[in-house]
Scaffold this motif. Structure first.
Motif, PDB file in Angstrom:
ATOM      1  N   HIS A  82       0.870  -1.181   0.000  1.00  0.00           N
ATOM      2  CA  HIS A  82       0.000   0.000   0.000  1.00  0.00           C
ATOM      3  C   HIS A  82       0.903   1.225   0.000  1.00  0.00           C
ATOM      4  O   HIS A  82       2.005   1.185   0.570  1.00  0.00           O
ATOM      5  N   PRO A  83       0.463   2.349  -0.609  1.00  0.00           N
ATOM      6  CA  PRO A  83       1.302   3.545  -0.609  1.00  0.00           C
ATOM      7  C   PRO A  83       1.614   4.089   0.786  1.00  0.00           C
ATOM      8  O   PRO A  83       2.590   4.829   0.954  1.00  0.00           O
ATOM      9  N   ASN A  84       0.778   3.760   1.768  1.00  0.00           N
ATOM     10  CA  ASN A  84       1.029   4.182   3.151  1.00  0.00           C
ATOM     11  C   ASN A  84       1.379   2.952   3.991  1.00  0.00           C
ATOM     12  O   ASN A  84       0.554   2.411   4.717  1.00  0.00           O
ATOM     13  N   THR A  85       2.612   2.485   3.851  1.00  0.00           N
ATOM     14  CA  THR A  85       3.072   1.288   4.552  1.00  0.00           C
ATOM     15  C   THR A  85       4.031   1.664   5.673  1.00  0.00           C
ATOM     16  O   THR A  85       4.894   2.537   5.503  1.00  0.00           O
ATOM     17  N   MET A  86       3.892   0.996   6.822  1.00  0.00           N
ATOM     18  CA  MET A  86       4.757   1.238   7.980  1.00  0.00           C
ATOM     19  C   MET A  86       5.227  -0.100   8.539  1.00  0.00           C
ATOM     20  O   MET A  86       4.412  -1.012   8.692  1.00  0.00           O
ATOM     21  N   LYS A  87       6.499  -0.185   8.839  1.00  0.00           N
ATOM     22  CA  LYS A  87       7.018  -1.388   9.491  1.00  0.00           C
ATOM     23  C   LYS A  87       7.491  -1.033  10.898  1.00  0.00           C
ATOM     24  O   LYS A  87       8.371  -0.202  11.071  1.00  0.00           O
ATOM     25  N   VAL A 102       3.848  -5.165  10.109  1.00  0.00           N
ATOM     26  CA  VAL A 102       3.684  -4.201   9.013  1.00  0.00           C
ATOM     27  C   VAL A 102       2.240  -3.713   9.009  1.00  0.00           C
ATOM     28  O   VAL A 102       1.302  -4.515   8.970  1.00  0.00           O
ATOM     29  N   TYR A 103       2.075  -2.399   9.082  1.00  0.00           N
ATOM     30  CA  TYR A 103       0.755  -1.774   9.093  1.00  0.00           C
ATOM     31  C   TYR A 103       0.529  -1.006   7.795  1.00  0.00           C
ATOM     32  O   TYR A 103       1.474  -0.454   7.213  1.00  0.00           O
ATOM     33  N   LEU A 104      -0.723  -0.961   7.373  1.00  0.00           N
ATOM     34  CA  LEU A 104      -1.126  -0.196   6.201  1.00  0.00           C
ATOM     35  C   LEU A 104      -2.131   0.853   6.637  1.00  0.00           C
ATOM     36  O   LEU A 104      -3.178   0.520   7.201  1.00  0.00           O
ATOM     37  N   SER A 105      -1.810   2.130   6.405  1.00  0.00           N
ATOM     38  CA  SER A 105      -2.738   3.208   6.728  1.00  0.00           C
ATOM     39  C   SER A 105      -3.593   3.466   5.497  1.00  0.00           C
ATOM     40  O   SER A 105      -3.171   4.138   4.555  1.00  0.00           O
ATOM     41  N   VAL A 106      -4.794   2.910   5.490  1.00  0.00           N
ATOM     42  CA  VAL A 106      -5.588   2.803   4.257  1.00  0.00           C
ATOM     43  C   VAL A 106      -6.530   3.980   4.018  1.00  0.00           C
ATOM     44  O   VAL A 106      -7.292   3.981   3.061  1.00  0.00           O
TER      45      VAL A 106
END
Length: 398
Positions: A82-87, A102-106
């Motif tokens: 996803h374009p807003n990916t966080m690890k 890994v989180y995705l801010s959707v």
């Protein structure tokens, strides 16, 4: 479809995907690893490019602590989920990894965990607007009645949402000064709210609505408390119109809460079938959705039937197709604040056009939602909240 609480989230600005999302992910990760020695958070994609201006780092620090977390802005990684990916990485010792998520801010403040099923329970047994409308036709009920049937407790929550929206308008129209950040953008809502000599009734209406939209968008940009509708960046569109109709047209709070319910249903359809993330589908996904929600809300205030509501929402979204997301320096200020005001006026026009021309349309709302998402996927990444194209690239701070 999930609860309307997933569309309307009460929180602090300036960005639902870039500040509310990382804050939510940080809280989730802290619950998983509360006793970690230290943390490392790597931001990718749009979060890496515009996270500083959107205060992504500050949102993470506020949860995990400035002295316990290292934040890395990785602009090189490709093929992201996803374009807003966080690890997020937790360490039990300086060089010993305790766990990683890994989180995705959707979009809209919503966060998902890569590889984990969504725990949210479906509230509404519909996938698209056509199914909503078909159900209401069969039961001979209005759209708002269907919302309350499947989510009876939502009305009280919408009352809280409405209260927060009104307070944001009041604060914004009373506050002057400069917004945070190096752009040094002046607050303009109070100035817009002042009477203008010799203006027509129509001009006054537009000026006041614009001032209310500026007010909420400026509150968001200043880190104030707002409601995602459906995002922080588009939070001024819907309340601007609803507050105007309450204050200047005498519409009751009960009727406005009904309008919020229908608007939320429209936003829910878009979140389910497309996206409300500027990083994923451009500003058409944020401001476009907000315009569509607001048009449906105003149609509801006009006592419109489901056909008129659909037509208003369709017009509003159709004519935001292709809208890019290019925030200057990553701040939710230029062009975001003005864009809220323009969108509010467009939503009102859409509702009025639908009121007159209902029965003549050829395009369904579901088709426009599909088209918006496809268009968003085709928009060059430079124009999807990366700060690499459009105004974000061309504007130079004096």
């Amino acid at each position: 479809m999930y609860s309307l609480k997933e569309v309307y989230k009460i929180g602090r600005g300036p960005s639902s995907s870039h500040s509310m999302g990382p804050e939510s992910a940080s809280k989730n990760f802290l619950r998983r690893f509360p006793s970690a020695f230290c943390y490392r958070v790597t931001l990718y994609g749009s979060l890496a490019y515009t996270g500083k201006g959107h205060l992504s780092d500050e949102a993470i620090y506020s949860v995990l602590g400035r002295d316990r977390v290292e934040i890395v802005f990785d602009r090189e990684a490709q093929d992201l989920p996803h374009p807003n990916t966080m690890k997020f990485t937790a360490y039990s010792a300086p060089d010993k990894v305790a766990g990683e998520v890994v989180y995705l801010s959707v979009g809209g403040g919503n966060v998902t965990v890569l590889g984990e099923e969504q725990k949210n329970q479906s509230v509404y047994p519909f996938r698209n607007f056509s199914e909503w409308k078909g159900y209401c036709h069969d039961k001979k009920i209005a759209l708002v009645e269907a919302v309350y049937f499947f989510e009876p407790e939502i009305r009280d929550y919408l009352g809280k949402v409405w209260s927060v929206m009104q307070k944001a308008v009041c604060r914004g129209t009373e506050t002057e000064g400069v917004l945070p950040g190096k752009l040094q953008v002046m607050r303009k809502a109070k100035r817009l709210a002042l009477p203008v000599d010799g203006e027509s009734i129509e001009a006054k209406e537009k000026r006041i609505i614009a001032s209310y939209a500026f007010a909420v968008a400026e509150e968001n940009a200043g880190g104030g408390t707002i409601v995602t509708a459906p995002t922080c960046g588009a939070c001024g569109v819907l309340p601007a119109l609803l507050v105007y109709f309450k204050v200047h047209e005498g519409v009751s709070d009960d009727k406005i809460i009904d309008a919020l319910a229908v608007a939320g249903m429209i936003g829910n359809v878009i979140k389910t079938n497309a996206s409300v993330s500027g990083a994923e589908a451009g500003c058409q996904a944020e401001i476009g959705t907000a315009t569509s929600m607001a048009a449906a809300a105003i149609s509801t205030l006009f006592d419109a039937n489901s056909e008129e509501v659909e037509y208003a929402a369709e017009i509003a979204l159709e004519h935001q197709l292709g809208l890019t997301c290019d925030p200057v320096e990553g701040y939710v200020q230029i062009p975001c604040i003005e864009r809220n005001a323009v969108a509010a006026l467009r939503a009102l026009d859409s509702a009025r056009i639908a009121r007159v021309l209902c029965g003549t349309r050829r395009i369904s709302f579901d088709l426009i939602v599909q088209t918006m998402y496809e268009t968003g996927k085709d928009i060059n990444a430079r124009y999807r909240e990366t700060g690499e194209g459009g105004l974000a690239a061309n504007y130079k701070i004096c």
